[in-house]
Design an enzyme around this catalytic site. Structure first.
Site, PDB file in Angstrom:
ATOM      1  N   GLU A 294       0.893  -1.165   0.000  1.00 51.94           N
ATOM      2  CA  GLU A 294       0.000   0.000   0.000  1.00 51.94           C
ATOM      3  C   GLU A 294       0.919   1.200   0.000  1.00 51.94           C
ATOM      4  O   GLU A 294       1.737   1.374   0.906  1.00 51.94           O
ATOM      5  CB  GLU A 294      -0.920  -0.033   1.232  1.00 51.94           C
ATOM      6  CG  GLU A 294      -2.056   0.983   1.166  1.00 51.94           C
ATOM      7  CD  GLU A 294      -1.700   2.277   1.856  1.00 51.94           C
ATOM      8  OE1 GLU A 294      -1.527   3.288   1.135  1.00 51.94           O
ATOM      9  OE2 GLU A 294      -1.592   2.279   3.075  1.00 51.94           O
ATOM     10  N   CYS A 328      -1.888   8.402   4.158  1.00 52.56           N
ATOM     11  CA  CYS A 328      -1.928   8.136   2.722  1.00 52.56           C
ATOM     12  C   CYS A 328      -3.319   8.394   2.162  1.00 52.56           C
ATOM     13  O   CYS A 328      -3.496   8.514   0.955  1.00 52.56           O
ATOM     14  CB  CYS A 328      -1.475   6.710   2.428  1.00 52.56           C
ATOM     15  SG  CYS A 328      -2.213   5.475   3.493  1.00 52.56           S
TER      16      CYS A 328
END
Length: 543
Positions: A294, A328
């Site tokens: 990720e 993020c």
């Protein structure tokens, strides 16, 4: 391998405590913050095969909001120690894989209860001090989300083991969900203590052994979680704790022929480099390594002209500035219709003006400091670029690193949708807005979908269902986690599995059964109870 199923109940999400004035948890966390702040710097070792060592070079854990204050001194694993960590993981593998599933599960369920109970305030305080998270941001991360990861991942593992094929008469088909053949390398980020705990434990729950490299700026809280695992009964060598330099990891563990999996959260550039190195050396490995990552994001909020302005403003402010935009999933770019912009601008600036930035031990502060000097310089370079550009206007925002790495919430108005701060990941409290003409929504949608290489999170705001449906379809490839009339942050384990595609990662959805499936290698077993006694088939008989 004994994977007999003893039912693990459906988990529920760990309740978020309020820490309201007068509450017992507020008093407890205040006391723990005081204790950790005044304690002598903690000595953090590497732990390889269950043996702690403080040899070699040292690193320092500092408070980002008071960078002169050293919280801990930690050992940095060199190449020799990383090789030893791989060997320790390999040595521990047979016994760990053979341990009955229920015994593995009990360790992580116990760790979750220790975390949510007696270790809760220690973990939250460590995350606040070491990563400059406010009380609320630490609570939802290092207490609740990490406990959720442990409990839900155990439950998902159970569901995987229960998944068995059909069998025809006189035979029995079964599926054995073995761990991967080799070790898993876990490289975790600074910004979520929960991710730091999840990356090594998710593969371990499935019977794998792990070499864990935590981020240098999160060693303080991550080591505390490692201590919880030890208290919960994790056997030596199952997870090896090795703070280290990325280049040393790349030259040792990553290039070891037995690396079977790589579990990563971090920058797109680093993950791309790992993928390249693995590809170039693919014939080296005993198996095709599972690469689960990720990575970056340039997360959007797209407003339709029917959007509720008050709700939109709250989503923009919270989504962009909570934890200093160091998520993020943080809102980093917004597309606002011209008809709404005057009102949105006025209300946003009013809300931003209320935000207090400072030491997280002062609970009146909405924001703390960015993580370190490197991040501070990177983030402020974008602000300076916007200040000097004729294609942008900095509506608010300033910065100062004299005591802590403080960047004030920054709002930039871009004159074009491909402006630098509209397309590049900044990873700080900087939101850029592009105002589009109401009659040109299609062009704005196309820019939202294509201007950035990322596809992690995104949000749309609209009132009527047909408009919502249209925006959802138009942006279907732009985000792996999509929000309707809400900010693009705050995914909850078991509710919104998290991950994105394109340059944002492999979209293996942390906090779901999809991620857990990546850490097992199924073996199909067919047992025939009545074996054929003749070579010929019935159709071959004479009429």
């Amino acid at each position: 391998m004994n994977n007999a199923i003893f039912k693990v109940p459906q988990p529920v999400n760990e309740p978020v405590l309020s820490y309201a004035p007068g509450s017992p948890e507020r008093a407890a966390i205040k006391a723990e913050l005081e204790r950790q702040s005044k304690a002598a710097p903690l000595k953090i070792p590497t732990v390889i095969g269950g043996k702690a060592s403080f040899d070699g070079q040292k690193g320092y854990c500092r408070m980002p909001h008071d960078h002169a204050h050293v919280l801990a001194e930690y050992a940095i694993a060199g190449k020799e120690q990383l090789v030893a960590a791989v060997e320790a993981a390999e040595a521990a593998k047979p016994a760990w894989a053979a341990l009955p599933w229920t015994q593995r599960a009990a360790i992580f369920l116990k760790a979750a209860d220790l975390l949510a109970g007696p270790w809760r305030h220690r973990m939250n305080a460590a995350t606040m001090l070491g990563q400059s998270k406010t009380m609320f941001q630490a609570e939802i991360d290092s207490a609740c989300e990490l406990a959720d990861f442990l409990r839900f991942n155990v439950y998902f593992a159970q569901e995987i083991y229960k998944n068995q094929p059909e069998s025809s008469p006189a035979m029995w088909n079964r599926l054995e969900h073995r761990p991967l053949s080799g070790f898993v390398l876990a490289v975790s980020p600074f910004n979520f203590t929960a991710i730091g705990g999840n990356l090594p434990t998710a593969p371990a729950i499935m019977g794998n052994t792990v070499v864990w490299k935590p981020a240098s700026t999160a060693v303080f809280s991550n080591y505390m979680f490692y201590q919880i695992l030890e208290e919960a009964g994790l056997p030596a060598g199952v997870i090896n704790f090795v703070p280290s330099r990325g280049t040393d990891v790349s030259e040792t563990a990553l290039m070891d022929r037995r690396m079977a999996g790589f579990h990563f959260t971090g920058s797109t550039d680093v993950f791309s480099d790992v993928w390249r190195k693995v590809g170039e050396n693919i014939k080296l490995y005993e198996n095709y390594p599972r690469l689960v990552g990720e990575t970056g994001g340039k997360d959007f909020v797209f407003a339709h002209n029917s959007a509720n302005v008050d709700h939109l403003v709250v989503a923009l402010v919270r989504g962009a500035y909570e934890y200093q935009g160091q998520k993020c999933s943080a809102a980093s770019r917004a597309y606002i219709p011209e008809s709404l912009w005057p009102s949105v601008k006025e209300k946003m600036l009013a809300e931003i003006a209320k935000i207090k930035v400072g030491d997280v031990r002062d609970f009146r502060n909405f924001m703390g400091a960015v993580i370190d000097d490197k991040a501070f310089k990177s983030i402020t370079s974008y602000i300076d670029y916007a200040k000097s550009s004729p294609d942008a206007e900095v509506l608010c925002g300033s910065y100062d690193d004299s005591k802590g790495y403080f960047v004030q919430p920054t709002l930039i108005l871009a004159a074009k949708p491909d402006f630098k701060t509209m397309v590049e990941e900044i990873f700080g409290p900087v939101l850029t807005v592009y105002v589009y003409k109401d009659s040109e929504m299609e062009a704005a949608l196309e820019s939202c979908r294509t201007a950035s290489p990322y596809a992690l999170t995104g949000a749309v705001f609209a009132k009527e269902r047909p408009d919502i449906e249209y925006l959802e379809a138009a942006l279907c490839d732009a985000a792996g986690n999509f929000y309707i009339n809400d900010k693009p942050t705050g995914a909850v384990v078991g509710q919104q599995p998290f991950g994105g595609g394109r340059a944002s990662g492999t979209n293996d959805k942390a906090g779901s059964i999809l991620n857990m499936l990546r850490w097992c290698s199924p073996r199909t077993i067919k047992e025939t109870f009545v074996s054929p006694a003749a070579v010929e088939y019935p159709f071959m008989a004479q009429e």
